[in-house]
Structures are given as structure tokens and as C-alpha cells.
Design an enzyme around this catalytic site. Structure first.
Site, PDB file in Angstrom:
ATOM      1  N   LYS A 125       0.836  -1.202   0.000  1.00 47.42           N
ATOM      2  CA  LYS A 125       0.000   0.000   0.000  1.00 47.42           C
ATOM      3  C   LYS A 125       0.873   1.255   0.000  1.00 47.42           C
ATOM      4  O   LYS A 125       0.723   2.135  -0.845  1.00 47.42           O
ATOM      5  CB  LYS A 125      -0.939   0.017   1.215  1.00 47.42           C
ATOM      6  CG  LYS A 125      -1.975   1.121   1.115  1.00 47.42           C
ATOM      7  CD  LYS A 125      -2.602   1.466   2.433  1.00 47.42           C
ATOM      8  CE  LYS A 125      -1.782   2.521   3.129  1.00 47.42           C
ATOM      9  NZ  LYS A 125      -2.381   3.061   4.342  1.00 47.42           N
ATOM     10  N   ASP A 144      -6.379   0.575   0.555  1.00 47.84           N
ATOM     11  CA  ASP A 144      -6.504   0.917   1.976  1.00 47.84           C
ATOM     12  C   ASP A 144      -7.872   0.428   2.450  1.00 47.84           C
ATOM     13  O   ASP A 144      -8.561  -0.290   1.722  1.00 47.84           O
ATOM     14  CB  ASP A 144      -6.305   2.429   2.201  1.00 47.84           C
ATOM     15  CG  ASP A 144      -7.513   3.230   1.735  1.00 47.84           C
ATOM     16  OD1 ASP A 144      -8.369   2.677   0.990  1.00 47.84           O
ATOM     17  OD2 ASP A 144      -7.633   4.403   2.124  1.00 47.84           O
TER      18      ASP A 144
END
Ligand code: SF4
Length: 215
Positions: A125, A144
């Protein structure tokens, strides 16, 4: 397994609507350099972007280079980032990551995802955020909590594991859209498709979203 034409068409509608409604959606974290974005992204875990921006306003004045963070004392950095929560682990990650940047890359950030995820404390991420937003490199899709939730509700994935969700999204969303798609999904998740009370009645995806798991 190859994905169906219907799944691709559905994803294309989502991509189109997001583009129409959030054409300018971007990163809400303040930064001027890739290193600043890396640090801000580490601090943003379990914390609002607004709070991170307040903290980094001071932090970025004091710490300019990877060497500055690498040499910082753990306890001092902890105090400086305390209000972002989980400050011990975050300080540890920032220092370890910057030490590795110094040792391996002379303090510069590499531009390859495989190299970034090898740094301590950096997952896909964070690596995707930095590459996509600071360098404009589409290395993958940022997954996310918002992107994960929305992707399931919209029927773009059935998975819960972020890496599997990302793989599903990379198969469905054209590569040139990966970076903008992540920003737009996060905007939509904050404004309309919120965790507790999704506002389906006023959602631009309302006509075709399967609303999976929405009561
Ligand atoms: S229709 Fe509802 S569940 Fe689907 S994206 Fe919109 S707000 Fe989320």
C-alpha cells in the site's frame, strides 16, 4: 482464471463514474518530496490525513533527509509524532526504513515496487502510494480500508486480503487508471460510501452497484 467480459464492463462503469464525479481527486497528505510522502504515509495508518498534515508541518522542517531520520533518537521522534497514534511502531518504521535507504540507495527512494517493499515497514500500500503519487508510476492499486470496503460492496472482488483485492483490481481496471482510481475510490469512501452508513440513495454508482453486504 480469466475474468469475464461482464466483470470488465462492470469495472469500466465504476471507473467511468468515479472519473466523472471526482476528476481531480488526489492525495490529501501534504508533501513536497517522495521521502516526505513516504513518512506521511507511514504516519497516516489509523490516523486522519488532517492530523498527519499538522504533525508533518513541524516534522518536515526538522528532518530533511533520510539521514536525519536515521540518526534521530527513537524517543525524540516518538514524541514528535505522538499525536498520530501507534507512535512507537511508526517511529521505529521510519528510522529503520531510512537507515535501509541510506545503506542501500544512498538515501534516495528507489522507483521499483520490488525494492520499496523490501524496505523495513513498507508494504504494497505504502509503496503504491509513493510510486503513484510522488513519481507518477502505476505499480499497482492502492488498497486501503476504503478501497477494500468499496471494492467488495461494488462487486469488484470477493476477497478480504489486500493483496488479493489488489490483484483483482489490477485485472479489472486499466493500468493507466490505477493511480487515479485509488484516489477516487478513497474520496468516494469518505464522502458517500462510508463504513457505517453508505448513502446509496445519492450515490452515482446507485444504478448498477450490487451493494454487497450493505443492509
Ligand atoms: S450504491 Fe451504496 S454500496 Fe454501492 S458504492 Fe454507492 S454508496 Fe456504496
Amino acid at each position: 482464471m480469466a475474468i469475464s467480459q461482464e466483470a470488465k464492463r462492470h469495472a469500466a462503469r465504476v471507473v467511468r463514474q468515479l472519473g466523472r464525479h471526482y476528476p481531480d481527486a488526489g492525495c490529501a497528505l501534504s508533501f513536497r518530496t517522495p521521502l516526505q510522502l513516504l513518512v506521511a504515509t507511514i504516519l497516516s495508518a489509523q490516523c486522519t490525513d488532517e492530523r498527519v498534515n499538522v504533525v508533518t508541518g513541524d516534522l518536515f522542517q526538522k528532518y530533511r533527509t533520510a539521514a536525519d531520520y536515521a540518526r534521530a533518537s527513537q524517543s525524540r521522534l516518538e514524541q514528535e509524532i505522538r499525536s498520530t497514534g501507534f507512535f512507537r511502531n511508526k517511529a521505529k518504521s521510519i528510522r529503520a526504513c531510512c537507515q535501509a535507504l541510506l545503506e542501500r540507495y544512498d538515501g534516495e527512494l528507489p522507483r521499483e515496487i520490488d525494492a520499496l517493499v523490501e524496505l523495513p515497514g513498507i508494504g504494497r500500500k505504502t509503496a503504491n502510494v509513493v510510486l503513484g503519487t510522488a513519481f507518477g508510476i502505476a505499480s499497482g492499486v492502492v488498497v486501503d480500508t476504503h478501497v477494500a470496503r468499496l471494492s467488495r460492496r461494488m462487486g469488484l472482488t470477493e476477497n478480504k486480503d489486500p493483496n488479493k483485492i489488489e490483484r483483482d483490481l489490477m485485472e479489472r481496471v486499466p493500468k493507466r487508471q490505477w493511480v487515479a482510481f485509488g484516489h477516487r475510490m478513497i474520496h468516494h469512501g469518505r464522502r458517500i460510501c462510508t463504513a457505517r452508513r453508505p448513502r446509496c440513495d445519492e450515490c452515482p454508482m446507485g444504478d448498477f452497484c450490487p451493494r454487497i453486504g450493505v443492509a
